[in-house]
Design a protein around this motif. Structure first.
Motif: not given
Length: 449
Positions: A26-27, A30, A44, A78-79, A85, A88-89, A95, A199
């Motif tokens: 996911r990161a 982004a 992260r 997630a962050s 970031g 990301l949560d 997603w 991650q």
């Protein structure tokens, strides 16, 4: 022993230690979209021993490892609890996902720009009845990882070579039975700090009869790497239907389609001293795509054949008379012979090419120093300098010093902050304002006066 962690304040220097690049986390997605910079992609990081909720715990396998910091709270997994970031949560099924099937192996590749001794990698996946419209929390996962890769050498300081993971590090992760959308959390647990890297990979589990796709191409390799080209080769793929072509993707963008039966391609559009990631999919005559191959990452050399600049120079901690430095390794057409360390523009140290850290001692307390590092190869060619790092030594006065950002604190250390005196109860480096005494849950400091 080091107790460092990546920076949680985007305005400061970030160690930028690692991330999952295949399948794209996911990161990483982004980062490809420009929503995260290089530092935020790799920071992260939070405390280890998830799904525990508190820090200060011993490793169950290796009790001499550095005690854990507090893992990320629910809703910030997630962050990893980082301000950069935090998006990301967000809950939901929006997603980008990777199509997978229950029972197959998912190849997971980690990249490290400045790695640490690895104790283990843990893989968690959401429960069968999870609710994607709720934030990721411990209740959404099982109490134990469904897959673990573990290094058993201990104590960690006696086995630096055995515990140091290569980059990339690759795992074939056997997937459990699931249907539809699920979130996988991959965690890299460090031995010599209290931290771990988090991650999240979003997966779409298809039923077996929903996917009739080719097998992924295997043994993707990069060779003949210069500042003008990268050659890729791979093994041919097979599947239920004949293969039509191979699609090569570079840095998240499709680059070229290569008609079967060709199994090599030369990328002649690369730039000097640049990082590239490639993976390849097979596409059959019915238009079915295979899963992506294992990705490969390469960094092209400088135009004059000199090695690349050392990566991500950062401080691993400081005292009143010393500063501990670490950086990511350089690469080039010839082996690296030495790293030259510069303080305030003057060369002060030289270490061997297989060493990526050094302690600079004999310094003056309460003083700011600027550092950079260059790589020297066996041909005598010198790289460009790394980033310039500014670090301040701690106060050497007899009074309790004021709390500072980016300072290394051992258990028992005393500081003054907000008109009070505080004692450190968990070793750490103060990488964010939120780690100040009296902030958050006070897991790092206790007030004495």
């Amino acid at each position: 022993m080091s107790t460092s962690s990546p920076n949680t304040n985007s305005q400061n220097i970030s160690p930028r230690h690692g991330h999952v690049f295949s399948p794209e986390s996911r990161a990483y997605f982004a980062w490809l979209e420009g929503k995260l910079d290089d530092g935020a992609l790799n920071q992260r990081e939070s405390g280890k021993h998830f799904p525990q909720t508190v820090g200060g715990l011993k490793d169950p396998l290796a009790p001499d490892d550095v005690l854990s910091a507090a893992p990320p709270p629910d809703g910030k997994i997630a962050s990893a609890g980082q301000l950069t970031g935090a998006f990301l949560d967000q809950p939901g099924d929006h997603w980008q996902k990777h199509e997978v099937r229950s029972g197959e192996s998912l190849p997971v590749s980690w990249n490290f720009t400045a790695n640490h001794p690895a104790r283990r990698w843990e893989y968690f996946i959401t429960n069968e009845d999870w609710d994607c419209n709720k934030v990721l929390s411990r209740a959404q996962f099982g109490a134990k990882p469904f897959y673990t890769v573990e290094n058993k050498w201990q104590p960690f300081w006696k086995y630096p070579n055995e515990l140091m993971p290569p980059s990339p590090t690759e795992h074939d992760v056997p997937l459990p039975t699931r249907e539809g959308y699920h979130a996988l959390v991959a965690i890299y647990v460090v031995a010599d700090t209290g931290m771990a890297f988090y991650q999240v990979i979003d997966l779409d589990f298809k039923k077996p009869d929903e996917v009739e796709r080719p097998d992924a191409p295997t043994d993707l390799k990069a060779s003949d790497i210069t500042n003008k080209q990268v050659k890729l080769t791979w093994n041919p793929a097979t599947g239920p239907y004949p293969i039509d072509f191979y699609r090569i993707t570079r840095n998240g963008t499709s680059t070229v389609d290569i008609k079967e039966p060709l199994t090599e391609w030369i990328d002649r559009s690369v730039a000097a001293e640049t990082l590239y990631e490639y993976f390849i999919c097979a596409v059959d005559v019915r238009g079915n795509f295979s899963m992506p191959s294992r990705a490969v990452q390469v960094r092209t050399p400088a135009e004059d054949g000199a090695p690349t600049a050392p990566l991500n120079l950062h401080s691993m901690g400081q005292t009143s008379t010393s500063i501990s430095l670490m950086w990511g390794a350089s690469t080039g057409s010839a082996p690296i012979e030495n790293y030259l360390i510069f303080r305030d523009g003057q060369e002060v140290k030289s270490v061997s090419g297989n060493q990526t850290s050094v302690d600079d001692t004999g310094l003056t307390s309460d003083t700011i120093y600027q550092y950079s590092v260059k790589a020297l190869d066996l041909n005598g060619k010198l790289s460009l300098p790394s980033n310039v790092l500014s670090v301040k030594t701690l106060s050497g006065s007899g009074q309790d010093p004021a709390w500072e950002l980016n300072a290394k604190y051992e258990i028992g250390a005393r500081v003054s902050h907000s008109g009070r005196i505080w004692r450190c109860i968990q070793a750490h480096i103060s990488y964010a304002p939120g780690w100040a005494p009296g902030e958050g849950g006070n897991v790092l400091w206790v007030q004495t006066t």
